[in-house]
Design a protein around this motif. Structure first.
Motif, PDB file in Angstrom:
ATOM      1  N   ALA A  32      53.459  82.007  36.545  1.00  0.00           N
ATOM      2  CA  ALA A  32      53.845  83.414  36.598  1.00  0.00           C
ATOM      3  C   ALA A  32      55.362  83.574  36.652  1.00  0.00           C
ATOM      4  O   ALA A  32      56.068  82.738  37.219  1.00  0.00           O
ATOM      5  N   LYS A  33      55.822  84.660  36.068  1.00  0.00           N
ATOM      6  CA  LYS A  33      57.194  85.113  36.268  1.00  0.00           C
ATOM      7  C   LYS A  33      57.148  86.054  37.469  1.00  0.00           C
ATOM      8  O   LYS A  33      56.303  86.936  37.525  1.00  0.00           O
ATOM      9  N   VAL A  34      58.049  85.865  38.426  1.00  0.00           N
ATOM     10  CA  VAL A  34      57.883  86.513  39.727  1.00  0.00           C
ATOM     11  C   VAL A  34      59.090  87.358  40.118  1.00  0.00           C
ATOM     12  O   VAL A  34      60.236  86.891  40.044  1.00  0.00           O
ATOM     13  N   GLU A  59      64.669  78.440  44.533  1.00  0.00           N
ATOM     14  CA  GLU A  59      63.622  77.406  44.581  1.00  0.00           C
ATOM     15  C   GLU A  59      62.765  77.435  43.326  1.00  0.00           C
ATOM     16  O   GLU A  59      62.431  76.385  42.760  1.00  0.00           O
ATOM     17  N   ILE A  60      62.388  78.626  42.926  1.00  0.00           N
ATOM     18  CA  ILE A  60      61.531  78.771  41.738  1.00  0.00           C
ATOM     19  C   ILE A  60      62.262  78.284  40.493  1.00  0.00           C
ATOM     20  O   ILE A  60      61.707  77.530  39.677  1.00  0.00           O
ATOM     21  N   GLU A  61      63.511  78.685  40.361  1.00  0.00           N
ATOM     22  CA  GLU A  61      64.286  78.284  39.180  1.00  0.00           C
ATOM     23  C   GLU A  61      64.550  76.784  39.174  1.00  0.00           C
ATOM     24  O   GLU A  61      64.515  76.146  38.104  1.00  0.00           O
ATOM     25  N   ALA A  62      64.776  76.201  40.336  1.00  0.00           N
ATOM     26  CA  ALA A  62      65.018  74.762  40.415  1.00  0.00           C
ATOM     27  C   ALA A  62      63.801  73.970  39.961  1.00  0.00           C
ATOM     28  O   ALA A  62      63.924  72.849  39.452  1.00  0.00           O
ATOM     29  N   ALA A  63      62.617  74.585  40.116  1.00  0.00           N
ATOM     30  CA  ALA A  63      61.371  73.929  39.694  1.00  0.00           C
ATOM     31  C   ALA A  63      61.011  74.273  38.254  1.00  0.00           C
ATOM     32  O   ALA A  63      59.944  73.890  37.772  1.00  0.00           O
ATOM     33  N   GLY A  64      61.900  75.000  37.561  1.00  0.00           N
ATOM     34  CA  GLY A  64      61.678  75.318  36.155  1.00  0.00           C
ATOM     35  C   GLY A  64      60.996  76.644  35.912  1.00  0.00           C
ATOM     36  O   GLY A  64      60.642  76.962  34.767  1.00  0.00           O
ATOM     37  N   GLY A  65      60.831  77.454  36.932  1.00  0.00           N
ATOM     38  CA  GLY A  65      60.171  78.746  36.772  1.00  0.00           C
ATOM     39  C   GLY A  65      61.157  79.873  36.528  1.00  0.00           C
ATOM     40  O   GLY A  65      62.378  79.680  36.513  1.00  0.00           O
ATOM     41  N   GLU A  66      60.602  81.083  36.357  1.00  0.00           N
ATOM     42  CA  GLU A  66      61.407  82.276  36.138  1.00  0.00           C
ATOM     43  C   GLU A  66      61.150  83.254  37.274  1.00  0.00           C
ATOM     44  O   GLU A  66      59.999  83.522  37.629  1.00  0.00           O
ATOM     45  N   ALA A  67      62.234  83.827  37.815  1.00  0.00           N
ATOM     46  CA  ALA A  67      62.094  84.789  38.902  1.00  0.00           C
ATOM     47  C   ALA A  67      63.354  85.624  39.013  1.00  0.00           C
ATOM     48  O   ALA A  67      64.436  85.215  38.572  1.00  0.00           O
TER      49      ALA A  67
END
Length: 303
Positions: A32-34, A59-67
């Protein structure tokens, strides 16, 4: 089949710490994008800072996510609308809303100031109303939406010193009950999560709780299910320490009573009225009236 949120956009309120943080991180891990919303205040609602939300986004971005971080107060509808507009501008949709933001101002009812009662209602109940209202037409338009309210055993069953918090948390169940009916034709599913977890909201109870069992990460799997594509609708899910329970609002079959001595008959037959044999889980409020009229018509037919 694994639950995935690829292509979904989620808003999580109160996501800077505790349960909300775990919910946001878990949603992001599953695609999910959060929008990470957190006012950044203390647990009684005072103060404000975007730092907590920004740390979760990092934290989310460091794990490759979008937020994206957002510091709107859920009590401010204009700020909530701006938060939703920002999500739409960036990602073009909102699929999931997790109403998690909350505060505590605990005192016995005798000692509680009315302002503290109103404020807790405003954050928990009206905060959820504001956020839900801001995404409702978007979800109707896309014929898809998943909304989770955060209720509590304090509202469902009561807790000493929490009349304001309990009233607000039970009100969220009532909000869910009607929204499930109104949202059904647009595949908007609304559920309640009743968590047991050790966060800063429960830190005063720390010495009395087995904290190693009560991490918020043990609750979040229930939240993920409640906002998934195959989510139930109108579910109150208890969650804590790896335990999950279904909580119901039920209606007994009761008894038909009339006449000048009806109060005395109610007193005499209260055990019968309370008998849970044949109880039902109503689909809507009209079920109560239907049961009552059925008993009345049966009594008339015998007369």
């Amino acid at each position: 089949m694994a639950i995935s949120f690829d292509g979904r956009v989620a808003i999580v309120t109160g996501a800077g710490n505790g349960l909300g943080r775990q919910h946001a991180l878990a949603l992001a891990r599953r695609g999910a994008k959060v929008v990470v919303n957190d006012l950044g205040g203390s647990r009684d609602g005072s103060g404000a800072s975007a730092t907590a939300a920004e740390a979760v986004v990092a934290e989310i971005e460091a794990a490759g996510g979008e937020a994206i971080a957002n510091a709107a107060s859920v009590t401010d509808y204009a700020a909530v609308q701006a938060m939703v507009d920002a999500a739409m501008a960036k990602w073009g949709r909102v699929d999931i809303l997790v109403n998690n933001a909350g505060v505590l101002r605990d005192k016995t009812f005798a000692k509680m100031e009315l302002e503290d009662f109103r404020f807790v209602l405003d954050v928990h109940l009206m905060g959820a109303v504001n956020c839900t209202k801001a995404v409702w037409d978007i979800m109707r338009g896309q014929n898809y939406g998943r909304i989770a309210m955060t209720t509590s055993s304090s509202g469902l069953f009561g807790n000493f010193g929490q009349s304001n918090y309990g009233a607000a948390k039970m009100a969220l169940v009532g909000l869910m009950q009607t929204l499930t009916i109104e949202g059904a034709k647009h595949d908007i599913r609304v559920n309640c999560l009743s968590p047991t977890a050790h966060t800063r909201m429960t830190e005063d109870l720390g010495a009395r709780l087995p904290l190693e069992l009560l991490g918020p990460e043990m609750v979040t799997p229930g939240l993920l299910y409640l906002v998934s594509e195959d989510a139930p609708n109108r579910c109150i899910l208890g969650a804590g320490a790896g335990g999950f329970e279904r909580i119901y609002v039920a209606l007994t079959q009761g008894a038909w009573i009339a006449g000048d001595d009806a109060p005395e008959q109610i007193a005499a037959r209260f055990a019968e009225i309370s008998d849970r044999t044949g109880e039902i889980i109503p689909e809507m409020g009209a079920a109560q009236g239907f049961i009552e009229l059925t008993k009345a018509q049966a009594a008339q037919a015998k007369a």
